[in-house]
Design a protein around this motif. Sequence first.
Motif, mmCIF file in Angstrom:
data_model
loop_
_atom_site.group_PDB
_atom_site.id
_atom_site.type_symbol
_atom_site.label_atom_id
_atom_site.label_comp_id
_atom_site.label_asym_id
_atom_site.label_seq_id
_atom_site.Cartn_x
_atom_site.Cartn_y
_atom_site.Cartn_z
ATOM 1 N N GLN A 147 0.829 -1.213 0.000
ATOM 2 C CA GLN A 147 0.000 0.000 0.000
ATOM 3 C C GLN A 147 0.864 1.264 0.000
ATOM 4 O OE1 GLN A 147 -3.374 -0.155 -0.162
ATOM 5 N NE2 GLN A 147 -3.287 -2.389 -0.190
ATOM 6 N N ARG A 148 2.006 1.224 -0.665
ATOM 7 C CA ARG A 148 2.973 2.321 -0.584
ATOM 8 C C ARG A 148 2.379 3.674 -0.971
ATOM 9 N NH1 ARG A 148 8.335 2.203 -0.497
ATOM 10 N NH2 ARG A 148 8.541 3.641 -2.259
ATOM 11 N N GLY A 149 1.478 3.681 -1.916
ATOM 12 C CA GLY A 149 0.912 4.949 -2.349
ATOM 13 C C GLY A 149 -0.414 5.295 -1.708
ATOM 14 N N ALA A 150 -0.849 4.476 -0.730
ATOM 15 C CA ALA A 150 -2.200 4.640 -0.186
ATOM 16 C C ALA A 150 -2.285 5.655 0.941
ATOM 17 C CB ALA A 150 -2.734 3.293 0.294
ATOM 18 N N TYR A 151 -1.156 5.930 1.611
ATOM 19 C CA TYR A 151 -1.207 6.748 2.819
ATOM 20 C C TYR A 151 -0.321 7.986 2.713
ATOM 21 C CZ TYR A 151 -3.009 2.294 4.564
ATOM 22 O OH TYR A 151 -3.724 1.136 4.738
ATOM 23 N N ASP A 152 -0.836 9.076 3.257
ATOM 24 C CA ASP A 152 -0.059 10.310 3.364
ATOM 25 C C ASP A 152 0.622 10.423 4.718
ATOM 26 O OD1 ASP A 152 -1.000 11.403 0.815
ATOM 27 O OD2 ASP A 152 -2.932 11.568 1.845
ATOM 28 N N LEU A 153 -0.031 9.921 5.742
ATOM 29 C CA LEU A 153 0.469 10.055 7.115
ATOM 30 C C LEU A 153 0.281 8.728 7.833
ATOM 31 C CD1 LEU A 153 -0.280 13.103 9.434
ATOM 32 C CD2 LEU A 153 -0.256 10.784 10.334
ATOM 33 N N ALA A 170 5.708 2.398 18.613
ATOM 34 C CA ALA A 170 7.038 1.824 18.818
ATOM 35 C C ALA A 170 7.027 0.719 19.861
ATOM 36 C CB ALA A 170 8.021 2.918 19.227
ATOM 37 N N LEU A 171 5.851 0.228 20.196
ATOM 38 C CA LEU A 171 5.712 -0.922 21.084
ATOM 39 C C LEU A 171 5.011 -2.031 20.313
ATOM 40 C CD1 LEU A 171 5.977 -2.074 23.989
ATOM 41 C CD2 LEU A 171 3.646 -1.264 24.388
ATOM 42 N N PRO A 172 5.752 -3.067 19.899
ATOM 43 C CA PRO A 172 7.194 -3.235 20.020
ATOM 44 C C PRO A 172 7.952 -2.441 18.945
ATOM 45 C CG PRO A 172 6.241 -5.164 18.980
ATOM 46 C CD PRO A 172 5.091 -4.275 19.340
ATOM 47 N N VAL A 173 9.226 -2.249 19.196
ATOM 48 C CA VAL A 173 10.020 -1.324 18.390
ATOM 49 C C VAL A 173 10.209 -1.802 16.952
ATOM 50 C CG1 VAL A 173 12.279 -2.300 18.969
ATOM 51 C CG2 VAL A 173 12.053 0.161 18.534
ATOM 52 N N LEU A 174 10.095 -3.103 16.710
ATOM 53 C CA LEU A 174 10.254 -3.609 15.341
ATOM 54 C C LEU A 174 9.210 -3.017 14.397
ATOM 55 C CD1 LEU A 174 11.097 -7.401 15.886
ATOM 56 C CD2 LEU A 174 12.650 -5.548 15.246
ATOM 57 N N ASN A 175 8.080 -2.574 14.937
ATOM 58 C CA ASN A 175 7.060 -1.942 14.100
ATOM 59 C C ASN A 175 7.635 -0.763 13.317
ATOM 60 O OD1 ASN A 175 5.343 -3.695 15.408
ATOM 61 N ND2 ASN A 175 4.274 -2.135 16.587
ATOM 62 N N VAL A 176 8.471 0.015 13.991
ATOM 63 C CA VAL A 176 9.034 1.220 13.375
ATOM 64 C C VAL A 176 9.885 0.852 12.167
ATOM 65 C CG1 VAL A 176 10.532 3.218 13.733
ATOM 66 C CG2 VAL A 176 8.983 2.463 15.567
ATOM 67 N N PHE A 177 10.751 -0.138 12.326
ATOM 68 C CA PHE A 177 11.614 -0.564 11.221
ATOM 69 C C PHE A 177 10.784 -1.116 10.062
ATOM 70 C CE2 PHE A 177 14.285 -0.849 15.001
ATOM 71 C CZ PHE A 177 15.407 -0.137 14.589
ATOM 72 N N ALA A 178 9.743 -1.895 10.388
ATOM 73 C CA ALA A 178 8.927 -2.495 9.336
ATOM 74 C C ALA A 178 8.251 -1.427 8.488
ATOM 75 C CB ALA A 178 7.885 -3.416 9.969
ATOM 76 N N VAL A 179 7.637 -0.452 9.153
ATOM 77 C CA VAL A 179 6.917 0.598 8.421
ATOM 78 C C VAL A 179 7.886 1.491 7.656
ATOM 79 C CG1 VAL A 179 5.496 2.666 8.708
ATOM 80 C CG2 VAL A 179 4.917 0.567 9.941
ATOM 81 N N GLN A 180 8.993 1.874 8.308
ATOM 82 C CA GLN A 180 9.949 2.766 7.655
ATOM 83 C C GLN A 180 10.565 2.097 6.428
ATOM 84 O OE1 GLN A 180 10.796 6.057 9.331
ATOM 85 N NE2 GLN A 180 11.069 6.321 7.134
ATOM 86 N N LEU A 181 10.903 0.824 6.535
ATOM 87 C CA LEU A 181 11.490 0.107 5.407
ATOM 88 C C LEU A 181 10.477 -0.037 4.273
ATOM 89 C CD1 LEU A 181 13.936 -1.420 4.275
ATOM 90 C CD2 LEU A 181 13.059 -3.482 5.395
ATOM 91 N N ALA A 182 9.238 -0.357 4.615
ATOM 92 C CA ALA A 182 8.213 -0.549 3.593
ATOM 93 C C ALA A 182 7.921 0.738 2.833
ATOM 94 C CB ALA A 182 6.938 -1.081 4.228
ATOM 95 N N LEU A 183 8.024 1.873 3.534
ATOM 96 C CA LEU A 183 7.667 3.162 2.935
ATOM 97 C C LEU A 183 8.879 3.968 2.479
ATOM 98 C CD1 LEU A 183 4.832 4.252 5.396
ATOM 99 C CD2 LEU A 183 4.589 3.209 3.137
ATOM 100 N N ALA A 184 10.074 3.379 2.546
ATOM 101 C CA ALA A 184 11.280 4.096 2.135
ATOM 102 C C ALA A 184 11.155 4.582 0.693
ATOM 103 C CB ALA A 184 12.500 3.186 2.275
ATOM 104 N N GLY A 185 11.430 5.868 0.499
ATOM 105 C CA GLY A 185 11.333 6.435 -0.829
ATOM 106 C C GLY A 185 9.959 6.927 -1.207
ATOM 107 N N SER A 186 8.965 6.659 -0.367
ATOM 108 C CA SER A 186 7.616 7.157 -0.637
ATOM 109 C C SER A 186 7.467 8.546 -0.031
ATOM 110 C CB SER A 186 6.564 6.217 -0.042
ATOM 111 O OG SER A 186 6.506 6.369 1.367
ATOM 112 N N LYS A 187 6.322 9.161 -0.233
ATOM 113 C CA LYS A 187 6.085 10.502 0.287
ATOM 114 C C LYS A 187 5.337 10.486 1.622
ATOM 115 C CE LYS A 187 6.030 12.636 -4.299
ATOM 116 N NZ LYS A 187 5.248 13.465 -5.260
ATOM 117 N N ALA A 188 5.166 9.311 2.193
ATOM 118 C CA ALA A 188 4.414 9.211 3.442
ATOM 119 C C ALA A 188 5.165 9.896 4.580
ATOM 120 C CB ALA A 188 4.159 7.751 3.786
ATOM 121 N N PHE A 189 4.442 10.617 5.417
ATOM 122 C CA PHE A 189 4.974 11.279 6.611
ATOM 123 C C PHE A 189 4.790 10.306 7.768
ATOM 124 C CE2 PHE A 189 4.592 14.167 10.278
ATOM 125 C CZ PHE A 189 5.656 15.028 10.074
ATOM 126 N N VAL A 190 5.897 9.860 8.367
ATOM 127 C CA VAL A 190 5.850 8.801 9.380
ATOM 128 C C VAL A 190 6.011 9.400 10.771
ATOM 129 C CG1 VAL A 190 6.921 6.688 10.238
ATOM 130 C CG2 VAL A 190 6.726 7.084 7.764
#
Length: 386
Positions: free
Chosen positions: A92-98, A103-123
């Motif tokens: 869903q890389r292009g589906a979300y703006d924000l 961060a509980l658990p912290v792996l969530n942050v890495f998963a979302v950031q990696l999946a959206l890398a290079g997209s325009k989503a504001f994390v």
Amino acid sequence: MAEPRVAIAYDCFFPINSGGGERVYRRIAELFTEQGSEVDYVTRGQWDGAAPQATFSVIPVWRGAIYDGTGTRTPTSAVKFAVALFRHFRAQRGAYDLVIVSALPVLNVFAVQLALAGSKAFVVTDWLEVWGWRQWRAYSGALMGTVASMLQFLAIRLGDLHTVNSDFTGSRIRGYRQRATPVTLGLVDLVGTARDATTKRGDEPYLIFIGRHIADKRLIDLLPALREARTQISNLRLVIVGSGPESAAVAARVTDLGLDDAVSLVGRVSDDDLHSLLAGAHALVNPSRREGFGLVVAEAAAVATPSVVVAGSDNAAAELVHNGINGVVATSVQAPELAAAIVTVVNAGEPLRESTQAWFVTERTASGLSRSIDRILDAYRSAKTR
């Protein structure tokens, strides 16, 4: 500028899960929806059939248990949910703006950031708590605790904005990332005004504990303090609401201390019963060593019940309690200190309950979650116009 398309990523969902974090994320989803955003709540499936009703979309991406027998989150479940998040947000890389990711658990942050890398989503990374290395080791063991501490350090350096539940958590964020400007969420207005709040109480004083029966809540440590407090207030009782891995040990400790006639373990109760119990209590006692916010303190204040909490470097609930205004902060969980705080609050009587109620009314107006949402949107819009 059009309202952003929003996703919230967290593995628990209110009211299936009843913790403070779950309530915060659901309310955030509702507020964004009220402002005109389309919202997906990306979570863990815990139901059969249709998803729970909500004003936003609830999207389960993984199904499984997240706690072991002691109430500790398991590394395996954290990895599985993170993988599921990655797959969802990658697809869903292009589906979300924000995107707001817990961060509980912290792996969530890495998963979302990696999946959206290079997209325009504001994390936005939301931090219920930030722990030190020693606390991670105590919680997860030497190896896993060290790994978790390192992952936390790296995750804080990711994302476009941080949100936190308390000022001291915000300070810890800035300790890891000096240029961070975390938004402290205003959460007191998660608690509605009580329909029948009164400062009057019955002649038989009782304390109330509300929460999961796990080691960090230190419920067992409350029992010796109760016994000591009863040397000054002989008819003082304690009502314990909730359950958990330590319930059997708590019941055994009650008997060992000769408190069977003074303590009621009522388990989980209905919302109406909980309201009645809380509204009739002379004090809420929350001896927890760590709280990301301590919403139960606000819930108690809404019905004019002052709180007793314990000072600690990881206890944000202590930020909410002001001595002599809406309760007392005990200096430690040791029986003499905790008992002294309890006796002070109970003996303070109606004047303290009146000031507790006034504190809640003021804080609910001044510290609203809707204002925090506006700050998040301001940061998002500012980033989009650069």
